[in-house]
Design an enzyme around this catalytic site. Structure first.
Site, mmCIF file in Angstrom:
data_model
loop_
_atom_site.group_PDB
_atom_site.id
_atom_site.type_symbol
_atom_site.label_atom_id
_atom_site.label_comp_id
_atom_site.label_asym_id
_atom_site.label_seq_id
_atom_site.Cartn_x
_atom_site.Cartn_y
_atom_site.Cartn_z
ATOM 1 N N LYS A 15 0.839 -1.208 0.000
ATOM 2 C CA LYS A 15 0.000 0.000 0.000
ATOM 3 C C LYS A 15 0.869 1.252 0.000
ATOM 4 O O LYS A 15 0.589 2.214 -0.719
ATOM 5 C CB LYS A 15 -0.878 0.042 1.254
ATOM 6 C CG LYS A 15 -2.005 -0.942 1.300
ATOM 7 C CD LYS A 15 -2.817 -0.652 2.567
ATOM 8 C CE LYS A 15 -3.896 -1.644 2.838
ATOM 9 N NZ LYS A 15 -4.626 -1.357 4.098
ATOM 10 N N ASP A 72 -8.222 1.332 4.315
ATOM 11 C CA ASP A 72 -8.712 0.013 4.684
ATOM 12 C C ASP A 72 -9.373 -0.569 3.448
ATOM 13 O O ASP A 72 -10.225 0.061 2.829
ATOM 14 C CB ASP A 72 -9.681 0.048 5.863
ATOM 15 C CG ASP A 72 -9.731 -1.324 6.538
ATOM 16 O OD1 ASP A 72 -8.689 -1.732 7.093
ATOM 17 O OD2 ASP A 72 -10.774 -2.009 6.475
ATOM 18 N N TYR A 162 -4.174 -10.124 -3.032
ATOM 19 C CA TYR A 162 -4.893 -11.008 -3.954
ATOM 20 C C TYR A 162 -4.626 -10.680 -5.431
ATOM 21 O O TYR A 162 -5.290 -11.246 -6.307
ATOM 22 C CB TYR A 162 -6.406 -10.905 -3.677
ATOM 23 C CG TYR A 162 -6.806 -11.422 -2.314
ATOM 24 C CD1 TYR A 162 -7.203 -12.743 -2.128
ATOM 25 C CD2 TYR A 162 -6.782 -10.588 -1.197
ATOM 26 C CE1 TYR A 162 -7.565 -13.222 -0.876
ATOM 27 C CE2 TYR A 162 -7.143 -11.049 0.054
ATOM 28 C CZ TYR A 162 -7.528 -12.358 0.217
ATOM 29 O OH TYR A 162 -7.887 -12.830 1.455
ATOM 30 N N ASP A 163 -3.689 -9.786 -5.707
ATOM 31 C CA ASP A 163 -3.444 -9.390 -7.106
ATOM 32 C C ASP A 163 -3.200 -10.580 -8.058
ATOM 33 O O ASP A 163 -3.686 -10.553 -9.193
ATOM 34 C CB ASP A 163 -2.273 -8.399 -7.192
ATOM 35 C CG ASP A 163 -2.669 -6.995 -6.740
ATOM 36 O OD1 ASP A 163 -3.881 -6.718 -6.672
ATOM 37 O OD2 ASP A 163 -1.774 -6.178 -6.466
ATOM 38 N N HIS A 188 -8.900 0.453 -7.032
ATOM 39 C CA HIS A 188 -9.766 0.952 -5.969
ATOM 40 C C HIS A 188 -9.053 2.026 -5.138
ATOM 41 O O HIS A 188 -9.614 3.049 -4.796
ATOM 42 C CB HIS A 188 -10.187 -0.232 -5.089
ATOM 43 C CG HIS A 188 -9.043 -1.135 -4.679
ATOM 44 N ND1 HIS A 188 -8.083 -1.562 -5.566
ATOM 45 C CD2 HIS A 188 -8.672 -1.650 -3.478
ATOM 46 C CE1 HIS A 188 -7.196 -2.314 -4.931
ATOM 47 N NE2 HIS A 188 -7.536 -2.381 -3.658
ATOM 48 N N ARG A 189 -7.765 1.801 -4.875
ATOM 49 C CA ARG A 189 -6.974 2.740 -4.064
ATOM 50 C C ARG A 189 -6.791 4.061 -4.819
ATOM 51 O O ARG A 189 -6.950 5.146 -4.257
ATOM 52 C CB ARG A 189 -5.613 2.079 -3.776
ATOM 53 C CG ARG A 189 -4.680 2.838 -2.877
ATOM 54 C CD ARG A 189 -3.629 1.919 -2.284
ATOM 55 N NE ARG A 189 -4.254 0.898 -1.460
ATOM 56 C CZ ARG A 189 -4.370 -0.388 -1.819
ATOM 57 N NH1 ARG A 189 -3.858 -0.820 -2.949
ATOM 58 N NH2 ARG A 189 -5.003 -1.229 -1.037
#
Ligand code: ITT
Length: 212
Positions: A15, A72, A162-163, A188-189
């Protein structure tokens, strides 16, 4: 020297890498929890991504005195009624094991559970809630989603979590195969952070003005 210093309230290096690249075009200096080894672990006990992001951001801002950006996130799989959801990081958790599950433990468990699910029913989405907490108590939030499918087998070495099993039909590849640049254009991020960029630009301008 950047005028605005932010701390990412995450221990996940994947992240941090993605957030740093997403903020590279801004006048921001990004620290992470690795820069504050003395800080206690922040528990994630919320029932939703939004609650967890908010709590992580607020606690980190309080403990560091800096604006804090918390992510999150997780994977929601339609055939599993939205699981693993907020439990994505702990999906394959075995309470008797001496260590938390690895990313590979988690996606292997997912592939096992999905063994008999046909292709057309393997829809899933990554979800990300980002919260930006300021030391003065204000909190801003944004949400992003990225739709895809659970692959039949793992593919690719990049990314994290999970990529390797998240299939992107428009690329004919998994998220672990498309590379950081593509991931940061569609994830999404990225979508969640883009929504917060306006406020981040404003904070950077205010910090620059205060420094002059
Ligand atoms: P922090 O709480 O310290 O930020 P974490 O890994 O525990 O780190 P979360 O509680 O938000 O973070 O759990 C997110 C999990 O969801 C993460 O461990 C991955 O398994 C998965 N996940 C989230 N975003 C992902 C992405 O971009 N690609 C692959 N998997 C992702």
């Amino acid at each position: 020297m950047a005028s605005l210093t932010l701390v990412t309230a995450t221990k996940n290096p994947g992240k941090v890498r993605e957030l740093a690249a997403l903020l590279a075009d801004m006048d921001v200096r990004l620290l992470s929890l690795a820069d504050f080894p003395e800080l206690p672990d922040i528990p994630e006990e919320g029932a939703t991504f939004a609650e967890n992001a908010r709590f992580k951001a607020k606690e980190t801002a309080r403990l560091t005195g800096l604006p804090a950006l918390a992510d999150d996130s997780g994977l929601e799989v339609a055939a599993l009624g939205g699981r693993p959801g907020v439990f994505s990081a702990r999906y394959a958790q075995d309470r008797t094991a001496p260590r938390p599950p690895t990313d590979e433990d988690n996606w292997r468990k997912l592939l096992d559970e999905m063994q008999n699910v046909p292709w057309g029913e393997r829809r899933a989405r990554f979800v990300c809630e980002i919260a930006l907490a300021l030391p003065d108590g204000r909190v801003f939030r944004a949400k992003g989603e990225c739709p895809g499918y659970i692959a039949l087998q793992p593919e690719g070495e990049q990314g994290f979590g999970y990529d390797p099993v998240f299939w992107l039909p428009e690329y004919g590849a998994t998220m672990a195969s498309v590379g950081l640049e593509v991931k940061n254009a569609i994830s999404h991020r990225a979508r969640a952070l883009n929504e917060l960029k306006k406020i981040l630009h404003k904070l950077a301008r205010e910090a620059a003005a205060a420094g002059n």
